[in-house]
Structures are given as structure tokens and as C-alpha cells.
Design an enzyme around this catalytic site. Structure first.
Site: not given
Ligand code: CS2
Ligand code: MG
Length: 401
Positions: A147, A158, A209, A211, A235, A261, A282, A338, A401
Site C-alpha cells: 500500500r 492519511y 487507502d 481513508h 480503499e 474496516e 475489510r 493487511e 479523518w
Molecule cells: C487504516 C487504519 O490500516 C488501515 O487501513 O485505515 O490504520 C486505521 O486508520 C486505524 O485502524 C484506525 O484505528
Molecule cells: Mg484503511
């Protein structure tokens, strides 16, 4: 067999983890992860004050009945705190089952569907050149899927480490605030991936990602512009409460989409999956009620050609990582896992049997999950309040965020 006792351990070897330990009358115990980044104590209280008193005395083999009891029983359903608590119990019970039957948990989930689990690493840098260096480093380590995130002028973003250390999203103290601008990001990401493909060729699997920061039509534009670089996935392009938002993305791009996630139940993904608006789901074991629920989600996804891509950030403990690797080894429609390696301190607190080699991970053959908790060492790292950052647009408006 009967559950005789259970308790929560909270430790912070660099970052906070919530672990549930369930003990039985046969001397076998199981571990479950209940970590919810930035809301750890809520899960700990849910477990200690509301769940543990209801599970003592039950048969730990009755994973389906206990799951239904904890999900339907309280009347109030779903939500990340509830589902992480149920996840912790369920993961610990499967650990007990495996140990009692003297077999690794993957054998209880259908057995090995594959020998190794393809994992992706994180590469990042404050700008494109630094990100490329980090991709090269991870490729050298053997990763076949990476990634890539990088900083750019005009906005924070992010997934980029602040200093030379690894990227870690939560920060101790109160939530830090960051500034976000979409336009420079949308211009930057295609340039980043053009450079990555130019330098590393076509073979490496690449992921990115977003995010949750884009609107559906912005995500459609980004996906379309990334098509020449053949990402394995884009993602969390947009927040997923509005599941049909993903229809808009799908109508504009063939870049595969991964999401989930922050999901905690099959219902968060129901429309996304049955309408084939996504390619990878995810959702993790800890945040979605453990093996009992995630297996149902994976089986449902399989009908629609959606593969799994379990969240594996450092805020999920090694207990969850071990559990995920058993799950990934067994489910037919596994896609990718991941892998964001834990710190040495964390690995010492949670000794484990899982290993990494040539871009794949392996759960090991120890009975149960093959992970333990060194409680004496854990006690040396007391809980520290920590939060994820919040984002504001340049004009001060609060955003995702
Ligand atoms: C992220 C995470 O790993 C990922 O894909 O989106 O790092 C996420 O920000 C954290 O798990 C938040 O706690
Ligand atoms: Mg993520």
C-alpha cells in the site's frame, strides 16, 4: 467444560490493547482481542460490567449460542463497542475449542484452503521520492503487495509517518487536529502511482487507502485516473453509511474497491455486497463479533465474487492478527491480509507462533490461535489515553479523518 472465570487485561506497550482472557474448569484458557482504537475503556467496561457475569458457567464449545445470546440477548444490537466485546468473547472461545481439541483454529473453520496468506505492507513517505524509497525497502523485505501513501503540498494526508519511525495513527493525549484539502490530493495520487509503476513495473500488487475522505463522484474520478496503474484496490474511497454511494463510484471506474474496516456487522455491507459495488470486504474479527459472525459475512460475500481483505493495522492486537491468519487460511474467498508489524515491545507482550516469509504469513500449527499474553510484562505498560486525529477542511469545517 465450563467457563469458570474471565477478565480484561489492558496494556500499552507503545499503544493500547484490550485483551479478554477466559478460563475454564479444565485449566484451558482462551484469549480474545477487544481493542477499539481511542475507545478502549468502553469495550473493557462493556465486557467487565455487562458480559463476563453472563458467560461464567456456560459451555465454551457453544460458540453459536453464546454469540446469539450476546447479540440478541441485550436487545440493543450492533455498534463498535458491543461488537468488539462480542468479538473478544468469540475469539477467546474458538481459542479454547482449538486447544481442547488439540488443533489449530483453521482446522475448525474448514481446514487449509491455502498454504500461505498473501499480505500487504505499508510504504509511505513525506513526498513521492521518500515513498518510492520505502516501497523499495518493503519489496526487498519480500512483500509482493504494498500500500502506498505519500505527503504532498497543500494538505495533510492519511498514512504518512511524522518522523523516521513507522506510521502509527493514534496519538497520546487529546485528539490532534489536521487540515485537509481534497483537490491537491486528487491531483497528487495519480502522479504517485505513475512513478511507482515506472520504477517497479507491473508485477507488484499496489494498494491505496483514501481513508473515507472523498465524495462518491470524487472517488469515481480518482478510480478512473488510477486505472492505468492497475491497483489491487482503492480503499475506503467514501464513508460507507450511504451504501448506494458506491454505485456512483462503480459507474465510473474499474479500479477495484475495498471497504469495511469500520463495519461491525453483515448489515453494514449487505447492499454493497449484493449489488456487487465492492470487490473486497475489510471487516475484522475483533470489530465484527469474531469468527462466528465474520465467517457468515465471508460466506455471503463469496456468493457475489467479493473477497476478504481483513484490516490488520497495529491497533488490532497480535491476538487479532493470529485469529485473522487462521481465518484467512481457511476461508475460500480470501483475497489479501493487511500486515502492519507490531513493535518489538508489543510482540514481547504477546508471544505468538505466526510468521512471515516471502510476502506471505502463516498462522503456525499450535493448538488454538497460537498466541499468548505475558501478563507480568503487560503490567509494566499501563493504559495511556490516546486518540485518533480529527480532520478539518482548510476553512475549519469538520470532515472525515
Ligand atoms: C487504516 C487504519 O490500516 C488501515 O487501513 O485505515 O490504520 C486505521 O486508520 C486505524 O485502524 C484506525 O484505528
Ligand atoms: Mg484503511
Amino acid at each position: 467444560m465450563k467457563i469458570t472465570n474471565a477478565y480484561v487485561n489492558i496494556t500499552s506497550p507503545g499503544r493500547n490493547f484490550v485483551t479478554l482472557k477466559i478460563e475454564t474448569d479444565e485449566g484451558i484458557y482462551g484469549l480474545g482481542d477487544g481493542t477499539l482504537n481511542g475507545r478502549e475503556l468502553a469495550v473493557a467496561s462493556y465486557l467487565t460490567d455487562h458480559v463476563i457475569p453472563c458467560i461464567v458457567g456456560r459451555d465454551p464449545f457453544q460458540t453459536e449460542d453464546i454469540w446469539q445470546y450476546l447479540y440478541r440477548g441485550p436487545y440493543w444490537r450492533r455498534g463498535p463497542v458491543t461488537m468488539a466485546a462480542i468479538g473478544a468473547v468469540d475469539i477467546a472461545l474458538w481459542d479454547i475449542k482449538g486447544k481442547a481439541l488439540n488443533t489449530p483454529v483453521y482446522n475448525l473453520l474448514g481446514g487449509k484452503s491455502r498454504e500461505g496468506v498473501l499480505v500487504y505492507a505499508h510504504a509511505n513517505g513525506k513526498d513521492i521520492d521518500h515513498a518510492l524509497e520505502d516501497v523499495a525497502k518493503h519489496k526487498e523485505m519480500g512483500y509482493k503487495a504494498i500500500r502506498v501513501q505519500s505527503g504532498f503540498a497543500g494538505s495533510s494526508t492519511y498514512g504518512v509517518a511524522k518522523g523516521p519511525g513507522r506510521y502509527e495513527p493514534a496519538e497520546r493525549g487529546l485528539p490532534p487536529e489536521q487540515a485537509w484539502a481534497t483537490e491537491p490530493y486528487l491531483r497528487h495520487v495519480p502522479t504517485l502511482f505513475a512513478r511507482v509503476r515506472e520504477m517497479f513495473g507491473e508485477e507488484l500488487h499496489l494498494l491505496h487507502d483514501c481513508h473515507h475522505r472523498l465524495t462518491p463522484i470524487e472517488a469515481g474520478r480518482l478510480g478512473k485516473e488510477l486505472e492505468p496503474f492497475h491497483l489491487l484496490w482503492m480503499e475506503d474511497p467514501t464513508p460507507a453509511e450511504l451504501q448506494e454511494g458506491f454505485k456512483v463510484i462503480r459507474e465510473h471506474t474499474t479500479t477495484p474497491i475495498a471497504v469495511g474496516e469500520v463495519f461491525n456487522s453483515i448489515w453494514d455491507a449487505h447492499d454493497l455486497i449484493r449489488n456487487q459495488w465492492i470487490d473486497y470486504i475489510r471487516t475484522t474479527l475483533v470489530h465484527a463479533g469474531g469468527f462466528t459472525h465474520l465467517k457468515k459475512l465471508a460466506d455471503f460475500a463469496e456468493l457475489y465474487h467479493v473477497r476478504t481483505g481483513c484490516h490488520g493495522a497495529t491497533d488490532l492486537s497480535p491476538v487479532c492478527m493470529a485469529a485473522a491468519l487462521h481465518f484467512d487460511t481457511a476461508v475460500h474467498n480470501f483475497g489479501i491480509q493487511e500486515h502492519m508489524p507490531h513493535s518489538d515491545e508489543t510482540d514481547a507482550v504477546f508471544p505468538h507462533h505466526y510468521t512471515f516469509k516471502d510476502g506471505q504469513m502463516f498462522p503456525g500449527d499450535a493448538p488454538g490461535l497460537g498466541v499468548d499474553l505475558d501478563e507480568e510484562l503487560a503490567a509494566k505498560y499501563p493504559y495511556q489515553r490516546a486518540y485518533l486525529p480529527v480532520n478539518r477542511k482548510l476553512d475549519g469545517t469538520l470532515t472525515d479523518w
